[in-house]
Scaffold this motif. Structure first.
Motif: not given
Length: 231
Positions: A104-131
């Motif tokens: 989940a890269y920037p605009m991909g991470a933003f909907p998570l930040l705007a959600s009420d309840f955020r569930i992450g699934v364990t795995g080999d991936y990255l989340v954040g704001m790399n602008e």
């Protein structure tokens, strides 16, 4: 739209799935359609489950071509639709669940930040704001959203330094509320949807509206005053 988004209503739950067949890049057209689907969920008086149809990616974020091209009109149109998508989630009067099982890269991470309840699934991936890592200043509206949900230290780490986080670190930072093993996700979703369906929705909407009034106004102000920051 070319079916990059789907909307499925099941009783009191609207599932919005993004799947463009690639890495779920957020174009202006996709974000516009997304806003229409959130509005549809509002009309259906439904909670939202936001998820990806791709196994290894939630979303690669904004379509960077307009942002890197120097075309200010195209860049503004893209960012404006991004702001509207975020506001539509923040102001949805029913619970919003974000489920993330991939990058989940920037605009991909933003909907998570705007959600009420955020569930992450364990795995080999990255989340954040790399602008800042790719030479794009973080827009002010994104800073206000990230400041609202992330811990202070992780806010700086993510926004100013562009650090991408593992699912475990994303949980600590505030991108997720809960981290789950893949084989437990379906049961957790079923339990969570059932529990959220029991709350008083009018009370939920009123409380959330008042809780989020500050960040909603800050995002609107930031978008009006300086949608496209300069280096």
């Amino acid at each position: 739209m070319d079916n990059a988004l789907s909307y499925v209503l099941d009783q009191n739950l609207a599932t919005i799935t993004i799947d463009d067949g690639k890495v779920n890049v957020m174009t202006a057209a996709l974000l516009t359609e997304f806003c229409h689907m959130v509005e549809r969920a509002r009309d259906d008086e439904a909670m939202i489950l936001l998820r990806s149809g791709r196994e290894k990616v939630f979303s690669a974020g904004f379509d960077v071509k307009p942002l890197a091209s120097g075309d200010r009109e195209a860049s503004r149109a893209l960012l404006e639709t991004g702001v509207q998508a975020i506001l539509s989630l923040l102001e949805h009067p029913f619970p919003v669940i974000g489920l993330c099982a991939g990058h989940a890269y920037p605009m991909g991470a933003f909907p998570l930040l705007a959600s009420d309840f955020r569930i992450g699934v364990t795995g080999d991936y990255l989340v954040g704001m790399n602008e800042v890592a790719i030479g794009i200043p973080v827009p002010d509206f994104a800073l206000r959203l990230a400041e609202y949900r992330l811990t202070p230290s992780h806010f700086h780490w993510s926004a100013a330094l562009g650090q991408m986080l593992s699912p475990e670190s994303a949980l600590d930072a505030g991108f997720f509320d809960l981290l789950m093993e893949p084989d437990g996700v379906d049961a957790l979703l079923e339990q969570s949807i059932a529990q959220l369906g029991t709350i008083d929705m009018a009370a939920h909407a009123s409380t959330k509206r008042r809780m989020r009034s500050g960040v909603v106004e800050a995002i609107r102000t930031a978008a009006r005053e300086r949608l496209m920051p300069t280096v």
